[in-house]
Design a protein around this motif. Structure first.
Motif, PDB file in Angstrom:
ATOM      1  N   PRO A  32       0.830  -1.206   0.000  1.00 28.00           N
ATOM      2  CA  PRO A  32       0.000   0.000   0.000  1.00 28.00           C
ATOM      3  C   PRO A  32       0.865   1.257   0.000  1.00 28.00           C
ATOM      4  O   PRO A  32       1.960   1.282   0.555  1.00 28.00           O
ATOM      5  CB  PRO A  32      -0.796  -0.135   1.304  1.00 28.00           C
ATOM      6  CG  PRO A  32      -0.739  -1.576   1.668  1.00 28.00           C
ATOM      7  CD  PRO A  32       0.583  -2.063   1.169  1.00 28.00           C
ATOM      8  N   GLU A  33       0.334   2.290  -0.601  1.00 26.49           N
ATOM      9  CA  GLU A  33       1.048   3.566  -0.634  1.00 26.49           C
ATOM     10  C   GLU A  33       0.769   4.402   0.611  1.00 26.49           C
ATOM     11  O   GLU A  33       1.513   5.334   0.916  1.00 26.49           O
ATOM     12  CB  GLU A  33       0.635   4.360  -1.869  1.00 26.49           C
ATOM     13  CG  GLU A  33       0.951   3.681  -3.190  1.00 26.49           C
ATOM     14  CD  GLU A  33       0.488   4.516  -4.368  1.00 26.49           C
ATOM     15  OE1 GLU A  33       1.004   5.636  -4.537  1.00 26.49           O
ATOM     16  OE2 GLU A  33      -0.402   4.054  -5.114  1.00 26.49           O
ATOM     17  N   PRO A  73      -5.848   4.500   3.976  1.00 25.17           N
ATOM     18  CA  PRO A  73      -6.338   5.066   2.719  1.00 25.17           C
ATOM     19  C   PRO A  73      -7.528   6.009   2.891  1.00 25.17           C
ATOM     20  O   PRO A  73      -7.620   7.016   2.193  1.00 25.17           O
ATOM     21  CB  PRO A  73      -6.726   3.829   1.907  1.00 25.17           C
ATOM     22  CG  PRO A  73      -5.926   2.715   2.489  1.00 25.17           C
ATOM     23  CD  PRO A  73      -5.811   3.021   3.931  1.00 25.17           C
ATOM     24  N   ASP A  87      -5.001   2.805  -3.336  1.00 27.70           N
ATOM     25  CA  ASP A  87      -4.964   1.700  -2.371  1.00 27.70           C
ATOM     26  C   ASP A  87      -6.341   1.064  -2.212  1.00 27.70           C
ATOM     27  O   ASP A  87      -6.476  -0.172  -2.137  1.00 27.70           O
ATOM     28  CB  ASP A  87      -4.470   2.206  -1.011  1.00 27.70           C
ATOM     29  CG  ASP A  87      -2.962   2.419  -0.974  1.00 27.70           C
ATOM     30  OD1 ASP A  87      -2.270   1.919  -1.886  1.00 27.70           O
ATOM     31  OD2 ASP A  87      -2.481   3.081  -0.040  1.00 27.70           O
TER      32      ASP A  87
END
Length: 400
Positions: free
Chosen positions: A2-3, A7, A25
């Motif tokens: 995930p970034e 999220p 995400d």
């Protein structure tokens, strides 16, 4: 990976990159509970890029909830409420919302896509085509003759610009709507330049449906869906539209007539991968099988004692290294060491040879009373096999 850590919280960040990352995400792992917040971002975020990313994330979450048991998590009333949130919005504000309409699976949402095809603005029509693809490519629409007729009718709708009707014809060809042939023919006379060449090629595709014959794997991934966790591995060898051999992950191997609507599509498994054929049987999508799946298919048939089905599928599986390895392993299991040696020796001369081919060849040579000839093949197998591969311990024992 995930970034973002959270999220949903990322959607409230001040900077555009973080908000977009949160949407991405959720696109991959979001649950229905995230959809209301994403829809709010898709409608009201100040950044056009974030609005598009949020709409795409909603469509991707919905694409993972088209079939039971997951679809039960989003009741029809909830889907209708979500549609009303975007129904009155000018689609130019966020053309990505057509993808949402294409995956909501409500009559009103699908009608919104059809209406969008008539919009005078090119960007809106392009977004509607994306929504149309995401709807009709899904196994949820496989066999839906009313929807097919409705889509085909748009090819004769003079309110839709011709270049968009050509794009609709491409979608029809991609999803196996071959009833579109007659309605698509006049497009050739109405097009010029690049659209003309495309229209002509689409007529050829509609005239010559692709063959479904081959080996296919059901990964659990629906066409147009985004689902990194898709994991089913049922294997289907299609001998013809009414004849196939199913080797499921669990359950019995069987020869059968595929039940449910049957069609062949053109699609890509995920973004950036090449377009290829897909077979849909009912709601299940079967993607092209590779060498590993081919060996697994043969092993499942052999484990079930269905060597007759190995013989039956031989022509479909071909003469590549993996197919010859399957053939050799089957012959060996039947006690035909000489036949197995011929098939396996041919296999190791090919390309992309499965590593256990050398094991089966060594085993066949040993059973034929030629253990000295087996040794180099055991060594080759050990040099290529994973440490915990099924025959590693026995291969080492034989070499001692």
């Amino acid at each position: 990976m995930p970034e973002t850590e959270d999220p949903i919280a990322a959607l409230d960040a001040k900077d555009i990159p973080t908000r977009a990352a949160g949407a991405r995400d959720l696109s991959l792992a979001g649950l229905p509970a995230a959809i209301p917040r994403l829809l709010a971002a898709a409608v009201s975020d100040k950044s056009p890029g974030v609005r598009l990313a949020a709409a795409a994330a909603v469509a991707d979450i919905l694409s993972r909830h088209r079939f039971l048991p997951r679809s039960a998590a989003i009741p029809l009333q909830t889907r209708q409420e979500w549609f009303r949130l975007v129904a009155d919005l000018d689609p130019i504000h966020n053309t990505g919302l057509f993808a949402v309409c294409g995956t909501l699976a409500t009559p009103e949402a699908f009608t919104r896509v059809i209406v969008g095809l008539r919009d005078p603005r090119q960007d809106v029509r392009a977004g509607a085509c994306v929504g149309l693809w995401r709807a009709v490519a899904s196994g949820a629409y496989n066999g839906d003759v009313e929807t097919e007729a409705r889509v085909v009718a748009t090819l004769s709708d003079a309110r839709i610009r011709v270049e968009t009707r050509v794009e609709i014809a491409r979608i029809c060809a991609d999803v196996g709507y071959y009833s579109a042939l007659q309605a698509a023919r006049p497009l050739v006379e109405q097009c010029v330049r690049q659209n003309l060449a495309l229209a002509e090629s689409l007529i050829q595709r509609l005239e010559t449906p692709p063959s479904p014959v081959g080996l296919w794997v059901c990964s659990g991934l629906d066409v147009s869906a985004v689902d990194p966790k898709a994991s089913r591995r049922d294997l289907l060898c299609v001998l013809g539209v009414t004849d196939a051999v199913l080797a499921p992950t669990t359950g019995a191997v069987e020869r059968l007539v595929p039940t449910g609507a049957f069609r062949v599509l053109q699609a890509r498994p995920v973004d950036k991968e090449p377009v290829g054929l897909v077979v849909q049987v009912g709601e299940h999508s079967y993607w092209p099988a590779g060498n590993d799946e081919l060996c697994t298919f043969g092993d499942r048939l052999c484990a079930s004692g269905r060597h007759d089905l190995v013989d039956l599928c031989e022509e479909v599986l071909g003469v590549g290294a993996a197919a010859l390895r399957v053939r050799g392993a089957s012959l060996l299991a039947r006690g035909d060491a000489a036949g197995a040696i011929l098939a396996l020796e041919a296999a190791i001369e090919g390309k992309r040879v499965p590593s256990d081919t050398w094991w089966f060849l060594a085993d066949a040579l040993a059973r034929a009373g030629r253990p000295a000839e087996a040794r180099p093949h055991l060594e080759k197998y050990l040099s290529k096999a994973a440490k915990r591969a099924p025959f590693v311990e026995e291969a080492r024992r034989r070499l001692t």
